[in-house]
Write an enzyme that holds these catalytic residues in place. Sequence first.
Site, PDB file in Angstrom:
ATOM      1  N   HIS A   1       0.905  -1.230   0.057  1.00 35.45           N
ATOM      2  CA  HIS A   1      -0.038  -0.151  -0.062  1.00 35.45           C
ATOM      3  C   HIS A   1       0.926   0.997   0.106  1.00 35.45           C
ATOM      4  O   HIS A   1       2.158   1.260  -0.181  1.00 35.45           O
ATOM      5  CB  HIS A   1      -1.042   0.052   1.175  1.00 35.45           C
ATOM      6  CG  HIS A   1      -1.737  -1.324   1.352  1.00 35.45           C
ATOM      7  ND1 HIS A   1      -2.540  -1.793   0.434  1.00 35.45           N
ATOM      8  CD2 HIS A   1      -1.433  -2.457   2.306  1.00 35.45           C
ATOM      9  CE1 HIS A   1      -3.136  -3.046   0.585  1.00 35.45           C
ATOM     10  NE2 HIS A   1      -2.656  -3.353   1.793  1.00 35.45           N
TER      11      HIS A   1
ATOM     12  N   GLU B   1      -1.669   0.117   8.230  1.00 37.60           N
ATOM     13  CA  GLU B   1      -0.661  -0.857   7.454  1.00 37.60           C
ATOM     14  C   GLU B   1       0.304  -0.187   6.730  1.00 37.60           C
ATOM     15  O   GLU B   1       1.328  -0.779   6.653  1.00 37.60           O
ATOM     16  CB  GLU B   1      -1.893  -1.818   6.746  1.00 37.60           C
ATOM     17  CG  GLU B   1      -1.139  -2.954   6.133  1.00 37.60           C
ATOM     18  CD  GLU B   1      -1.811  -3.829   5.070  1.00 37.60           C
ATOM     19  OE1 GLU B   1      -1.046  -4.744   4.604  1.00 37.60           O
ATOM     20  OE2 GLU B   1      -2.912  -3.650   4.843  1.00 37.60           O
TER      21      GLU B   1
ATOM     22  N   HIS C   1       3.097  -7.013   4.265  1.00 36.72           N
ATOM     23  CA  HIS C   1       2.014  -6.620   4.525  1.00 36.72           C
ATOM     24  C   HIS C   1       1.447  -6.827   5.914  1.00 36.72           C
ATOM     25  O   HIS C   1       2.423  -7.625   6.702  1.00 36.72           O
ATOM     26  CB  HIS C   1       0.762  -7.505   3.659  1.00 36.72           C
ATOM     27  CG  HIS C   1       0.825  -6.759   2.237  1.00 36.72           C
ATOM     28  ND1 HIS C   1      -0.364  -5.967   1.789  1.00 36.72           N
ATOM     29  CD2 HIS C   1       1.601  -7.207   1.107  1.00 36.72           C
ATOM     30  CE1 HIS C   1       0.076  -5.706   0.667  1.00 36.72           C
ATOM     31  NE2 HIS C   1       1.148  -6.532   0.088  1.00 36.72           N
TER      32      HIS C   1
ATOM     33  N   GLU D   1       1.834 -11.691   5.238  1.00 34.75           N
ATOM     34  CA  GLU D   1       1.154 -10.948   6.223  1.00 34.75           C
ATOM     35  C   GLU D   1       1.708 -11.151   7.609  1.00 34.75           C
ATOM     36  O   GLU D   1       1.558 -12.541   8.203  1.00 34.75           O
ATOM     37  CB  GLU D   1      -0.386 -11.772   6.139  1.00 34.75           C
ATOM     38  CG  GLU D   1      -0.761 -11.419   4.825  1.00 34.75           C
ATOM     39  CD  GLU D   1      -1.420  -9.957   4.615  1.00 34.75           C
ATOM     40  OE1 GLU D   1      -1.440  -9.461   5.336  1.00 34.75           O
ATOM     41  OE2 GLU D   1      -1.874  -9.931   3.466  1.00 34.75           O
TER      42      GLU D   1
END
Length: 313
Positions: free
Chosen positions: A95, A132, A187, A269
Amino acid sequence: MHDDYRRSPVRPKLVLALAALLAAALAGWLISDAVRGGEGDPKAPGAPTGTAAGRVAGKPPEGSPANGVTGGAANGRADGPGSLAGKVVVIDPGHNPSNFQHAREIAELVDIGTNHKECDTTGTSTDDGYPEAAFTRDVSHRLRDLLRERGATVRLTHDADRPFGPCVDERAVIGNQAGADAVVSVHADGSAVGHRGFHVILPALVKGGKADTTRIVGPSRALGERLARSFGRATGSAPANYLGGGTGLDVREDLGGLNLSTVPKVFLECGNMRDPQDAALLTDPAWRQKAATGIADGIGAYLLGQDAGTDER
């Protein structure tokens, strides 16, 4: 000079004696000053300054490798056992902190080979509002520094230096064009409360349109397996309890960053931001350093053909 000075038998002896005394005193002062300077006291008369002062005090001069400015080769790992010299690693911070300001742009669809998906998303956040995108950038910076210390050439897909994105297809292209030996997309998940732990996302075998993961499925799994083991060991976190069957591995065919990659690539993640216990870890700088260390160890083990349980440091 007067004639009577040259004819006096006493004065030459006095001059010589005085000269000897002065020489002895000067030598004693120089020795004392050198000793004080050698202790690294910057206030001592005659102490070295600037770069020399740093060396005397046992500190690297500003801009030396040991300060991390040029890659940290002074720790012996950049060109010794476990060196990653000659390896190219691309880090993909998930992101972008400014994505939320560009909802229209990130909603535009891009071709991921088998179908079309949004350019990017805003990512998730903790209940306290820690985004995040901030987490991924912080961990990516720490990871970059660790890998450079080990001699690797490192590139980030972005560093919050653009208004939004890059889009998922461009992220894949960056790794491909870099000829990366490994790509890791960092992430944090946004699952339900009670869902805890980390997991590594591996590319599925996909062939369609621009996507063909045939050559990277095997190497990416090898990277992911080493990454899962080393990440768990470094952080003390367990594999996700809500997918992957306790392996910490999940295979997906719907991620453009994996489908379009032509080099070994995985997503990590690191934990679930929506679970309070995981969130407490993800917001802790000390834990984020452990996370970066675990990722670096996993990448290193993969690139050197080692098992993730081997201490390559």
